[in-house]
Design an enzyme around this catalytic site. Structure first.
Site, PDB file in Angstrom:
ATOM      1  N   LYS A 233       6.745  39.901  -4.787  1.00  0.00           N
ATOM      2  CA  LYS A 233       5.299  39.930  -4.938  1.00  0.00           C
ATOM      3  C   LYS A 233       4.716  41.255  -4.430  1.00  0.00           C
ATOM      4  O   LYS A 233       5.427  42.111  -3.895  1.00  0.00           O
ATOM      5  CB  LYS A 233       4.690  38.760  -4.181  1.00  0.00           C
ATOM      6  CG  LYS A 233       5.133  37.411  -4.749  1.00  0.00           C
ATOM      7  CD  LYS A 233       4.263  36.290  -4.230  1.00  0.00           C
ATOM      8  CE  LYS A 233       4.674  34.969  -4.882  1.00  0.00           C
ATOM      9  NZ  LYS A 233       3.938  33.836  -4.303  1.00  0.00           N
TER      10      LYS A 233
ATOM     11  N   ASP B 278       0.353  37.949 -12.767  1.00  0.00           N
ATOM     12  CA  ASP B 278      -0.469  37.085 -11.914  1.00  0.00           C
ATOM     13  C   ASP B 278      -1.950  37.396 -12.124  1.00  0.00           C
ATOM     14  O   ASP B 278      -2.376  38.547 -12.015  1.00  0.00           O
ATOM     15  CB  ASP B 278      -0.089  37.297 -10.441  1.00  0.00           C
ATOM     16  CG  ASP B 278      -0.675  36.210  -9.558  1.00  0.00           C
ATOM     17  OD1 ASP B 278      -0.775  35.049 -10.001  1.00  0.00           O
ATOM     18  OD2 ASP B 278      -1.041  36.528  -8.406  1.00  0.00           O
TER      19      ASP B 278
ATOM     20  N   ARG C 225       0.829  -1.211   0.000  1.00  0.00           N
ATOM     21  CA  ARG C 225       0.000   0.000   0.000  1.00  0.00           C
ATOM     22  C   ARG C 225       0.864   1.263   0.000  1.00  0.00           C
ATOM     23  O   ARG C 225       0.582   2.235  -0.696  1.00  0.00           O
ATOM     24  CB  ARG C 225      -0.924  -0.018   1.227  1.00  0.00           C
ATOM     25  CG  ARG C 225      -1.939   1.099   1.315  1.00  0.00           C
ATOM     26  CD  ARG C 225      -3.070   0.977   0.314  1.00  0.00           C
ATOM     27  NE  ARG C 225      -2.806   1.709  -0.891  1.00  0.00           N
ATOM     28  CZ  ARG C 225      -3.121   1.311  -2.109  1.00  0.00           C
ATOM     29  NH1 ARG C 225      -3.727   0.172  -2.298  1.00  0.00           N
ATOM     30  NH2 ARG C 225      -2.820   2.035  -3.148  1.00  0.00           N
TER      31      ARG C 225
ATOM     32  N   GLU D 139       6.485  40.603  -9.788  1.00  0.00           N
ATOM     33  CA  GLU D 139       5.082  40.577 -10.207  1.00  0.00           C
ATOM     34  C   GLU D 139       4.695  41.964 -10.732  1.00  0.00           C
ATOM     35  O   GLU D 139       4.959  42.974 -10.069  1.00  0.00           O
ATOM     36  CB  GLU D 139       4.251  40.217  -8.968  1.00  0.00           C
ATOM     37  CG  GLU D 139       2.862  39.751  -9.248  1.00  0.00           C
ATOM     38  CD  GLU D 139       2.173  39.275  -7.975  1.00  0.00           C
ATOM     39  OE1 GLU D 139       2.775  38.463  -7.219  1.00  0.00           O
ATOM     40  OE2 GLU D 139       1.058  39.743  -7.702  1.00  0.00           O
TER      41      GLU D 139
ATOM     42  N   LYS E 147       3.499  24.991  -4.567  1.00  0.00           N
ATOM     43  CA  LYS E 147       2.277  24.418  -3.984  1.00  0.00           C
ATOM     44  C   LYS E 147       2.338  22.888  -4.033  1.00  0.00           C
ATOM     45  O   LYS E 147       1.479  22.224  -4.631  1.00  0.00           O
ATOM     46  CB  LYS E 147       1.058  24.965  -4.725  1.00  0.00           C
ATOM     47  CG  LYS E 147       0.915  26.481  -4.533  1.00  0.00           C
ATOM     48  CD  LYS E 147      -0.304  27.056  -5.219  1.00  0.00           C
ATOM     49  CE  LYS E 147      -0.371  28.571  -4.971  1.00  0.00           C
ATOM     50  NZ  LYS E 147      -1.528  29.219  -5.635  1.00  0.00           N
TER      51      LYS E 147
END
Lengths: 281, 281, 281, 281, 281, 281
Positions: free
Chosen positions: C164, C215, C97, C194, C132
């Protein structure tokens, strides 16, 4: 921030020194005795490591009071106080050596870095470190370099492209190596490549190199290559640069001078914990 | 033996350098490329750390062949081969810096230790280390000292009794501190105590001290105390002993000379991995 | 390479599932029973994770034979064999598993990445990942993205500069933020910032930005900004890009399209271990 | 509770992202700058992971103030506030991505679980998870399932008996496998066994099976087997159950429906940290 | 299987004993000396722990040859050989104490468990352990119990429901507690509940309890409750059961008798490593 | 101090018991319920382990209030309170067993140690422990011995020289072994050597042995050897010493009596947490 890796290093350090107890303090000091004192500079130095020293004392006993009296990057003279410490005597004495071992090595790096920085003042060169740090100490060693006023080269093998002789040989040419790196590597990274001849320099620039590393060149050679590059790339020199030779490189007009000695050969500075043990009460 | 703490240090070291990959090799070298080469001494040095260097390469890739060509404690000259390495090119290059960082620091300690040992040849004195090791490196640093021919002082706070000023002050007198230690501490440990006057020396001996530590004394003072002790205890000196001053202490007749510099300020020695990348085939 | 962090993750995974034993196998299978079988693709997929699956089986029992039958990045059809496994039955079933959980998630990421890459074929755009990733899985998730044919954005907060909104606001202007980054950050890193307006784009370029991040813009806006930049910087778009919309961005002429979904929302692919338990003998 | 394994996962996650520092914040933000903000839902979602998100922020800097504004299991709408965060700007930004990565994955699982639960409302069926969790995340993934309103199947291989095809084949018959399990396994565990025919079902019940697992059956088959079991055992179905098909199974009268998708294929939900950096003061 | 937790325990054990070296062997034995010998039973005992003893020796030096001569669960007489060991003398002697410490404790548990099992032979009762294991040793202690022939109660707090006095008091009644557990807990777990009166027993059974725990009852009370239960649930007794009293409980007709003493108070058995050190050659 | 190794052991212990949750408390207790209670001695005992028990509770939930009511080394009678505990009910119950398992084993060691100490009162003998501690528990087991009033032998292989039969055989003679140890081992360690004949005793003393270990001798033999040594070395006896025989050895005039039983065979003492669960409010 005390990162997880730093916390792991603190744990290794305390376990190796104090993990089986402190037979002397346990034999001669009462469990209730308290101690207070100060960490004192015993020579001129640039300080780094106060946060980790505090973490060491508090890992041994959260009841220890640690008051910072000087900050990272500060220049201290003999007799200056780094911090005061107060708490259970066995805990304070048990943490002492480990905390000082961190402070002495890291301040040694900061102090040597500051000396290199001073040596190039007035030139365009920035002194930078290398990956020649003590295994397990990367983030700490590099933070000490910054505290000394120098800058960091790449943090690890993922945070900078540096094409060396072996890579070039495997690719067949400087140009091909640079092109592969530009095509394949993460786009946030500049392409740095080692060059040792003017022809290689030209080829690297033509292929898009953004930083040129001149490894083990004499200052005069460095100057010629700086001139040839004519601002089309950042120029870094490396290879056995010492405090006595760093200025000659800086005056050759290079942008970065990297020195492994900052982290691998900085002598420890002299600091001591001057302490008084008190009976409980 | 690679102890669990050493394995943890190797893991910290590889993770901090290679944990997120090697963007250069991944961009410019084929996955199948292989590399072979040799670790070469670039200066005169006393070697230590071959076992841990091998462990680093094999932790990166168990398929790397590592052949030892020189042993711990051996004196090498520029050009001498420490070991040969052969395996997948990305793995060999990925492990290179970490393995060399271990070898360079540890051989630096062995080399400096050997110099201290040479400096006292012909006297009764033995050079010993201290607990001023790099946090996380205690067992390695102390093994490097032994490889250099010097001896180890206590490994940690549990493997030796050392009564210092603070302990004495807390106990009220040297004699009382020594008596408590003899009564309370594990019976396999000798009682060592710091003394700075002849009166203290007498009192310590009367109380049963087996080793006397003379901290920060001049060679002439050391000689007087050696004479007063007249063989009733081992005599150790410590405190800022350097290569230039160590012989004077040795000639004063002391038994042990401890020097923190062996481990906290040994410059790294110069070693490099000379390598050739091959295409797969 | 199975990095130290990956080894730690494997240990967490095996401990959480198998650390207290497997009550079913221990109750119904003889200790000497052996088992053999194959890991089979049950859907079309791009494979990644074979090395870690092997490491899982061999961490449970070094006596398990694991033979790779397909490689990372390979496209498989239902019924294709990933690897064969043979060894003690309790060990094979105990590892099953965990090994599949690694393979299914990582191949899911590779499969989705491949789909994004296909969707932009013929354009200048490269699909890239983000930070992420599943906590604890960074290096694995990013390697799966590469296996799928997409590229990696920065590995961590140290291997890329990305200025950012918050940074810009704190600095007062885009230009000031870019200038600070160029001055202070390691020289091997490009400065990415950005921008959301043409004015900001101009200011960023004037200050030396090397990569511009658009963005949450629509494809048409992206196109306008690409034209305004006119090749003076790499252009990346990000923000909720999906498989259905990625081509529109690619056709807008951007260089990089980053998609968090590659790693945070890739559905697991279907793989199973088809196995036969044999009596010992 | 943040278990030791969860703490280890947090450490892996912070080390992989922040272990070598945050070059952007260090370059452009003053060390003394502070930041405050709120974690905001950007879509409808069921929340889970607030405790671990808080632990992440506080592991980076214990001086960060984290105030929970919504609880685990709560349904949020776009714009709803999960928590507010306040502290040193570099620390807040350094922890942001890791904390969100935890929250987005775990809330994704809770959200999908809630959807499954809604889909079977009014039936006797309970939706349960499987062991198809992300390696290293077992306890977290299963807690997210509970927050979504579904139930947990066994936590690991020691906390439930589940006799599958391989076990049965090795034992010779369903009945023998069940009997061995009843005799050998810890007495606090019910015996669950996979059956795919009515004959196997009868044999399993006769041998004392307490839970029957119908793997990869159609709803109609499930209904027949439920009727045949007639309450003598709990009935579970598993195998590729989706949100679109789960109700059909529930209406077949089964007691438990297990779905691996809850944990292995839940898309991350959209959450962001909206923040403002302030100068120190 | 040596689980990750067991490997961590081995590492703790070797580090605490051998992490700073073995001063005796290093002082008196040549580095090249080899040693060979046998682990010998010095009393009658039931063996358990051979796999972990082997892992200890091989963790110290993979070059040590360890040959098993007896198996887990085997009954040995004084003079019987457990295993033979051969390798570098320092490594063999360095691992000796740690390996024996594991074997002596674990075989002690297996030996005591066997005695309990013998004491109830011919009755329906099965002897089971508890969670009163040495912290860090759970899986090992429980495996030793199985080697002795006894059975395991729940492995941890997740692998069994056991409703005790406090839970009952918090719920208001036995019946309510049992109903909550049946509704909320994973469906693979039977519901076990502590009862001390016949009324509670009736109430528990009515609510669906599947196992009844009689805590601190006399054998005669146990018999009455067994009769009242009349086979409607498994009956377990616990609480200070000793070797001298266990048969009386077994004859009362209970199904399970749990004894914390198996793991928390088993005396170590006597085993030694008889060894011969050889010169190298 | 909770050393890093102790913290690691606490983590192993909590993970193995509570890492996958507590299904009973989660099913039957409200999340908001609180609980308070007291740890109570159920027999006469010498207490040790309160600090680690507190650390266990607070590791589970820092919000638990733990108030010490008795100290390490204190003799308690049935009904005496060790500490009170108050906090969230699930956390208190989840930590209970692990905390008690630590306390019961460690207090068992302290209690048995006290009994040995009482048995030799009025003689010159000190009872000491051995390295026969539970792997992973070295520092804790040895601290428990001290709490019982006995003393510690060496903490590990680095903190004491103990030359045994094998070492002697490898060196050729007792005298040679002692001389090597005096020459090579750290100077803070006394040289202890095993002797079994008067001739060996004489030879050892002549070579400079400072402690003599009489292994597996009868009391009468011990007396003869004490007389022969005539105060020239400390005399230790070891080997199967029990509570019933320890006084005979003490009266033979030996200085130290080491007993492995103190740590490897001390039965756990009986302690319980008597608790009341309250609803939240």
């Amino acid at each position: 921030m005390i990162t997880p890796a730093m916390a792991a290093l603190i744990d290794l350090a305390l376990e190796e020194d104090l993990g089986r107890g402190d037979v002397t303090s346990e034999a001669v000091l009462a469990a209730e005795a308290t101690a207070g004192g100060a960490i004192i500079a015993k020579q001129r130095l640039v300080l780094f490591g106060v946060e980790i020293a505090e973490a060491v004392f508090r890992r041994v006993d959260v009841g220890i009071r640690f008051v910072r009296r000087a900050g990272d990057g500060e220049e201290l003279s003999p007799g200056d106080v780094v911090a005061t410490v107060d708490g259970p005597a066995r805990a304070v004495l048990g943490a002492e050596r480990t905390a000082l071992n961190f402070l002495q090595r890291l301040s040694g790096i900061a102090t040597l870095s500051r000396a290199f920085v001073r040596a190039v003042e007035g030139t365009r060169a920035t002194v930078v470190d290398t990956r020649k740090t003590a295994p397990g100490w990367r983030a700490l060693d590099k933070a000490a370099v910054r505290a000394g006023g120098a800058a960091n080269h790449r943090a690890d093998l993922a945070s900078g492209i540096l094409i060396k002789d072996n890579h070039i040989a495997a690719c067949g040419s400087v140009g091909e190596a640079v092109r592969r790196a530009r095509r394949q590597a993460p786009h946030g990274l500049r392409v740095e490549v080692e060059v040792s001849t003017l022809a290689a320099l030209d080829e690297a620039l033509a292929a898009g190199a953004e930083v040129l590393l001149l490894d083990n060149v004499a200052p005069q050679q460095a100057r010629e290559m700086v001139e040839r590059a004519a601002g089309r790339a950042l120029i870094e020199v490396s290879g056995g640069v010492r405090l006595s030779t760093v200025r000659a490189y800086a005056e050759a007009g290079v942008d970065r001078i990297s020195a492994g000695a900052l982290t691998h050969s900085a002598p420890a500075v002299d600091l001591s914990l001057e302490i008084e043990v008190r009976s409980a009460g």
